[in-house]
Design a protein around this motif. Sequence first.
Motif, PDB file in Angstrom:
ATOM      1  N   LEU A 314       0.990  -1.326  -0.145  1.00 43.79           N
ATOM      2  CA  LEU A 314      -0.169  -0.369  -0.562  1.00 43.79           C
ATOM      3  C   LEU A 314       0.833   1.256   0.068  1.00 43.79           C
ATOM      4  O   LEU A 314       0.304   2.264  -0.106  1.00 43.79           O
ATOM      5  N   ALA A 317       1.802   1.907  -3.388  1.00 41.44           N
ATOM      6  CA  ALA A 317       0.298   2.276  -3.734  1.00 41.44           C
ATOM      7  C   ALA A 317       0.445   3.847  -3.762  1.00 41.44           C
ATOM      8  O   ALA A 317      -0.203   4.815  -4.618  1.00 41.44           O
ATOM      9  N   HIS A 321       0.092   6.599  -6.535  1.00 38.90           N
ATOM     10  CA  HIS A 321      -0.739   7.796  -6.541  1.00 38.90           C
ATOM     11  C   HIS A 321      -0.120   8.947  -6.740  1.00 38.90           C
ATOM     12  O   HIS A 321      -0.758   9.776  -8.092  1.00 38.90           O
ATOM     13  N   ARG A 347      -4.871  -1.204  -4.344  1.00 31.53           N
ATOM     14  CA  ARG A 347      -5.883  -0.102  -3.502  1.00 31.53           C
ATOM     15  C   ARG A 347      -7.073  -0.753  -3.224  1.00 31.53           C
ATOM     16  O   ARG A 347      -7.488  -1.144  -2.204  1.00 31.53           O
ATOM     17  N   LEU A 351      -8.467  -2.777  -0.370  1.00 35.72           N
ATOM     18  CA  LEU A 351      -8.909  -1.890   1.532  1.00 35.72           C
ATOM     19  C   LEU A 351     -10.296  -1.611   0.699  1.00 35.72           C
ATOM     20  O   LEU A 351     -11.679  -1.242   0.712  1.00 35.72           O
ATOM     21  N   GLU A 357      -9.295   6.401  -0.279  1.00 30.84           N
ATOM     22  CA  GLU A 357      -7.891   6.617  -0.608  1.00 30.84           C
ATOM     23  C   GLU A 357      -8.343   5.909  -2.364  1.00 30.84           C
ATOM     24  O   GLU A 357      -7.923   6.068  -2.896  1.00 30.84           O
ATOM     25  N   VAL A 358      -9.298   4.824  -2.577  1.00 30.62           N
ATOM     26  CA  VAL A 358      -9.325   4.561  -3.418  1.00 30.62           C
ATOM     27  C   VAL A 358     -10.206   5.352  -4.359  1.00 30.62           C
ATOM     28  O   VAL A 358      -9.981   5.643  -5.619  1.00 30.62           O
ATOM     29  N   THR A 361      -7.901   8.032  -5.766  1.00 32.18           N
ATOM     30  CA  THR A 361      -7.808   7.792  -7.266  1.00 32.18           C
ATOM     31  C   THR A 361      -8.155   7.875  -8.309  1.00 32.18           C
ATOM     32  O   THR A 361      -7.695   8.353  -9.126  1.00 32.18           O
TER      33      THR A 361
END
Length: 366
Positions: A314, A317, A321, A347, A351, A357-358, A361
């Motif tokens: 993560l 990620a 991102h 993510r 997640l 966080e998704v 993005t």
Amino acid sequence: MASLYADGLRGAAGEVRARAMLAEAAAAGDTGFFVDLGSRYGMLDKPAKAEAAARQGLAIAERVPAVPSGTVRTLLLLLGHALIQQQRFAEAQPHLERALALAEADAHEVSRALHALAENHLQQARYAQAEALYLRALALLEKENGREHALVLNVLSQMATLYSWSQQFPQAEAMYQRILAASTKSEADEANALSGLAFAYWTQGHFSRAEPHYLRALAMAEASEGPRSAKVATQLNNLGSLYQSQDRFAEAQVAFQRALAIVSDIFGAEHYRTATVLNNLGALYNAMGRYDEAATLCKRSLALREKLLDPDSLDLAFSLHELGAIHVHQGHDEEGKRYLERALAIRERHLGAGHTEVADTLHVLG
């Protein structure tokens, strides 16, 4: 202090002596030496060296049947923890599961193995699995030691982190408040709880409640360890993120730059902690519209994380991102999309589709 000799801190003669000690221990089948060495490297925050020591000890245990199961379990836990520190979670999993299986015969050691395995799940955002293991460890430790023992408070802290990361904020706050109310809490327990509470408040947008907790945790770190310790860098990094959320860019820049100077000095330019602060400072410059500087820092962070971390991490990620967002802001949409799609895949896998966080993005992807 074999680890200090092995690092060459006593000069060439010390390093020669250290290598001789390692060879002697391996030849003699002295697994205890490698337990001690791995533990020392762990305390020095040198996970790659801790991993090597644990693997050497386990290799001896494979060929010497008389090695006690407790020693094997300790080596497995050392190896698992070293791999977690390097965010190599998939590699850590079987070693930690084996450690738990060995611990089941010893009630006093089960909680330690449960805690380690739970941490590995937590770091991969496997919250349900982590919570079940933490709850089992907590019940065992409370029964054996009472509700305010140091080991109990440690599990409570990890569970509070779990609840914050999984956005179960009332549960997180209850855990942190229980730690702060404990008469047996250490200064470290208090500072960690304050910082954790601040994170929970910040994540919910309660900035005015978060800041005094972060400032108090920073003051405690400076008082206990001086102005240039790893704990101070952590709190400065936290403050920088908080200030950035409030568009207090000048204060955020000072905090991040100070944190970067500290971690670079302590851990070096190629360490995962250095990569974290590089990424955060790059994200700040992105928010300020300083895109070229932001891209330089985030590329450095991404290169380090790709070198040091699991490819499904993560933290990786985050770098993907941020670099993708920078390219989008510069009008390089196709290049940005490649980074953002990689970040999104990681993510979503860890997640779930509903996580913030998704959503972040997806928003940048448009």
